[in-house]
Design a protein around this motif. Sequence first.
Motif, PDB file in Angstrom:
ATOM      1  N   ASN A 317      -2.066 -19.114 -18.779  1.00 32.98           N
ATOM      2  CA  ASN A 317      -1.793 -20.234 -19.677  1.00 32.98           C
ATOM      3  C   ASN A 317      -2.940 -21.220 -19.558  1.00 32.98           C
ATOM      4  O   ASN A 317      -3.520 -21.373 -18.480  1.00 32.98           O
ATOM      5  N   ALA A 318      -3.279 -21.860 -20.665  1.00 28.62           N
ATOM      6  CA  ALA A 318      -4.313 -22.889 -20.606  1.00 28.62           C
ATOM      7  C   ALA A 318      -3.837 -24.015 -19.685  1.00 28.62           C
ATOM      8  O   ALA A 318      -2.650 -24.336 -19.642  1.00 28.62           O
ATOM      9  N   CYS A 319      -4.759 -24.575 -18.923  1.00 29.46           N
ATOM     10  CA  CYS A 319      -4.390 -25.663 -18.021  1.00 29.46           C
ATOM     11  C   CYS A 319      -5.598 -26.584 -17.858  1.00 29.46           C
ATOM     12  O   CYS A 319      -6.665 -26.342 -18.423  1.00 29.46           O
ATOM     13  N   GLU A 320      -5.408 -27.640 -17.086  1.00 32.82           N
ATOM     14  CA  GLU A 320      -6.456 -28.640 -16.905  1.00 32.82           C
ATOM     15  C   GLU A 320      -6.676 -28.888 -15.431  1.00 32.82           C
ATOM     16  O   GLU A 320      -5.729 -28.933 -14.639  1.00 32.82           O
ATOM     17  N   PHE A 321      -7.945 -28.996 -15.054  1.00 30.30           N
ATOM     18  CA  PHE A 321      -8.268 -29.364 -13.682  1.00 30.30           C
ATOM     19  C   PHE A 321      -9.553 -30.186 -13.669  1.00 30.30           C
ATOM     20  O   PHE A 321     -10.523 -29.821 -14.331  1.00 30.30           O
ATOM     21  N   GLY A 322      -9.523 -31.274 -12.945  1.00 31.33           N
ATOM     22  CA  GLY A 322     -10.714 -32.110 -12.800  1.00 31.33           C
ATOM     23  C   GLY A 322     -11.204 -32.694 -14.109  1.00 31.33           C
ATOM     24  O   GLY A 322     -12.395 -32.988 -14.255  1.00 31.33           O
ATOM     25  N   GLY A 323     -10.285 -32.852 -15.075  1.00 30.12           N
ATOM     26  CA  GLY A 323     -10.665 -33.439 -16.355  1.00 30.12           C
ATOM     27  C   GLY A 323     -11.222 -32.443 -17.354  1.00 30.12           C
ATOM     28  O   GLY A 323     -11.682 -32.827 -18.438  1.00 30.12           O
ATOM     29  N   TYR A 324     -11.173 -31.132 -17.007  1.00 29.87           N
ATOM     30  CA  TYR A 324     -11.687 -30.101 -17.906  1.00 29.87           C
ATOM     31  C   TYR A 324     -10.598 -29.095 -18.241  1.00 29.87           C
ATOM     32  O   TYR A 324      -9.680 -28.854 -17.450  1.00 29.87           O
ATOM     33  N   GLU A 325     -10.742 -28.472 -19.411  1.00 31.39           N
ATOM     34  CA  GLU A 325      -9.797 -27.435 -19.816  1.00 31.39           C
ATOM     35  C   GLU A 325     -10.201 -26.095 -19.213  1.00 31.39           C
ATOM     36  O   GLU A 325     -11.393 -25.762 -19.160  1.00 31.39           O
ATOM     37  N   ILE A 326      -9.205 -25.334 -18.762  1.00 27.68           N
ATOM     38  CA  ILE A 326      -9.407 -23.933 -18.381  1.00 27.68           C
ATOM     39  C   ILE A 326      -8.653 -23.102 -19.416  1.00 27.68           C
ATOM     40  O   ILE A 326      -7.422 -23.079 -19.431  1.00 27.68           O
ATOM     41  N   PRO A 327      -9.352 -22.455 -20.338  1.00 30.04           N
ATOM     42  CA  PRO A 327      -8.671 -21.738 -21.420  1.00 30.04           C
ATOM     43  C   PRO A 327      -7.903 -20.510 -20.924  1.00 30.04           C
ATOM     44  O   PRO A 327      -8.272 -19.879 -19.922  1.00 30.04           O
ATOM     45  N   LYS A 328      -6.844 -20.186 -21.627  1.00 32.55           N
ATOM     46  CA  LYS A 328      -6.075 -18.966 -21.344  1.00 32.55           C
ATOM     47  C   LYS A 328      -6.986 -17.750 -21.474  1.00 32.55           C
ATOM     48  O   LYS A 328      -7.814 -17.666 -22.383  1.00 32.55           O
ATOM     49  N   GLY A 329      -6.853 -16.812 -20.528  1.00 28.28           N
ATOM     50  CA  GLY A 329      -7.641 -15.576 -20.571  1.00 28.28           C
ATOM     51  C   GLY A 329      -8.943 -15.637 -19.794  1.00 28.28           C
ATOM     52  O   GLY A 329      -9.553 -14.602 -19.534  1.00 28.28           O
ATOM     53  N   TRP A 330      -9.380 -16.832 -19.414  1.00 28.20           N
ATOM     54  CA  TRP A 330     -10.613 -16.937 -18.629  1.00 28.20           C
ATOM     55  C   TRP A 330     -10.357 -16.552 -17.176  1.00 28.20           C
ATOM     56  O   TRP A 330      -9.254 -16.715 -16.662  1.00 28.20           O
ATOM     57  N   SER A 331     -11.393 -16.025 -16.530  1.00 31.74           N
ATOM     58  CA  SER A 331     -11.315 -15.799 -15.083  1.00 31.74           C
ATOM     59  C   SER A 331     -11.505 -17.128 -14.363  1.00 31.74           C
ATOM     60  O   SER A 331     -12.202 -18.019 -14.862  1.00 31.74           O
ATOM     61  N   VAL A 332     -10.879 -17.237 -13.201  1.00 29.34           N
ATOM     62  CA  VAL A 332     -11.009 -18.446 -12.377  1.00 29.34           C
ATOM     63  C   VAL A 332     -11.352 -18.014 -10.958  1.00 29.34           C
ATOM     64  O   VAL A 332     -10.662 -17.172 -10.376  1.00 29.34           O
ATOM     65  N   LEU A 333     -12.436 -18.557 -10.423  1.00 29.38           N
ATOM     66  CA  LEU A 333     -12.828 -18.265  -9.047  1.00 29.38           C
ATOM     67  C   LEU A 333     -12.812 -19.566  -8.252  1.00 29.38           C
ATOM     68  O   LEU A 333     -13.524 -20.507  -8.588  1.00 29.38           O
ATOM     69  N   SER A 334     -11.980 -19.609  -7.237  1.00 29.90           N
ATOM     70  CA  SER A 334     -11.933 -20.775  -6.359  1.00 29.90           C
ATOM     71  C   SER A 334     -12.645 -20.419  -5.053  1.00 29.90           C
ATOM     72  O   SER A 334     -12.336 -19.401  -4.431  1.00 29.90           O
ATOM     73  N   GLY A 335     -13.593 -21.247  -4.659  1.00 31.06           N
ATOM     74  CA  GLY A 335     -14.493 -20.885  -3.562  1.00 31.06           C
ATOM     75  C   GLY A 335     -13.941 -21.177  -2.179  1.00 31.06           C
ATOM     76  O   GLY A 335     -13.710 -22.326  -1.823  1.00 31.06           O
ATOM     77  N   ILE A 336     -13.737 -20.118  -1.406  1.00 32.32           N
ATOM     78  CA  ILE A 336     -13.329 -20.278  -0.003  1.00 32.32           C
ATOM     79  C   ILE A 336     -14.518 -20.799   0.815  1.00 32.32           C
ATOM     80  O   ILE A 336     -14.405 -21.781   1.548  1.00 32.32           O
ATOM     81  N   THR A 337     -15.669 -20.144   0.671  1.00 31.33           N
ATOM     82  CA  THR A 337     -16.862 -20.558   1.410  1.00 31.33           C
ATOM     83  C   THR A 337     -17.214 -22.006   1.120  1.00 31.33           C
ATOM     84  O   THR A 337     -17.501 -22.792   2.039  1.00 31.33           O
TER      85      THR A 337
END
Length: 433
Positions: A317-337
Amino acid sequence: MALPPGSFGLPLIGDTINFLQDAQFAKKRHQQYGPIFKSSIFGQPTVFMSGQEANLFVLSNDNQYFVATWPASTRALLGPLSLSLQTGANHQNRRKLLYQAFGPRALVGYVGAMENITQRYLDKWAKMETMTWYPELRNYTFDVAAKLLVGIDNGSETALGHNFETWCYGLFSIALDLPWTRFGKAKKGRKLLLAELENIIRDRQQGTPSGNDALSLLISARDDEGNSLSLDELKDQVLLLLFAGHDTLTSAIATFCLLLAQNPDVMAKVRAEQQQFPATEPLTLEQLKQMTYLEQVMREVLRLVPPVAVIFRTAINACEFGGYEIPKGWSVLSGITQTHQDSQLYPEPDRFDPERFSSERSAKPFSYVPFGGGLRECLGKEFARLEMKLFAAKIVRELEWELLPDQDLNLIAVPTPRPRDGLRVKFRRTTMK
């Protein structure tokens, strides 16, 4: 709402090659764009995020905004029934079933065999004196995984071990299915692996399950409806367990060996702690729990060089983080390092300092995530911690090692961090009794 800053790179391939070849890819772009940026890797528009708040957002919204995903090469090579590709209720059901192979009772049964294999390798290395260590560590972790997960002795010397290496090499590659590509070779390796695993499983099903390895437990396991795992699912799940019990663990153990060689003061403290335990008796889980300084060292190893650098997800689902849109269907990588390198969370983040874990400070949720977190935290986390700690305790009691000169110790990042020249070392027996 605006999309995150950044660039999609080249047509079709985007930034995939840079991502695979440059260990500093995400770090450089975070410095350029901030804590969130867009790119394109593995043919997908991708949002890179970093920091404790990013991990908290991603890992606490599984199944609401995100589902676990992997590059196309990884999905194809893990197989459709693999736990890592399951989502929602099906994932939770299968996870509960597979956990039986990694619960406290199972771990107690693994200690003896794990120690025996470790001892065999230590004796072998003491005789070799000098060697390139990383390939040996890969053989060691595969022998442990093959014995405890599948019930096979000396797994690294078998066809299963050789095919597994080929398969691993293509897991994070461009999914170009041609015989000469890494992916093409790995796909062939998967077929051979599944054939091997099918023979092993059928033999075990026809015999009496020993109960001393994960496969025996999984053959006997039943879900809440009383159903057992099918042959095809057993194959995919065992393949995943072998990967989870091998690649990431090899990376973590190699990093431990490298960092202790570079930090003799830490090595001395680890050795001093081991003096408290009788060297002639077999190790027990209870003894391992009492090694509090070694525990701090392990935590710091996994902070400084986490074996898995990023958390892969897809936005459902489309969502928002840090004032930006993350469109539905996009990959999301959150950095552990990147999170583990945050100086707000970890002062002097580049310094190897086990003392930073000397007290249970109230760390922010998801600020330390070497095993991920939330609904999909690494299932084999305690197995990995057990093997790392047992290996560390035994090797510092029996061997001393130093790095040989004129080698490149920079880390190759993909699929898991490892020293570029394979970690060349010189051994000698310790005088510790």
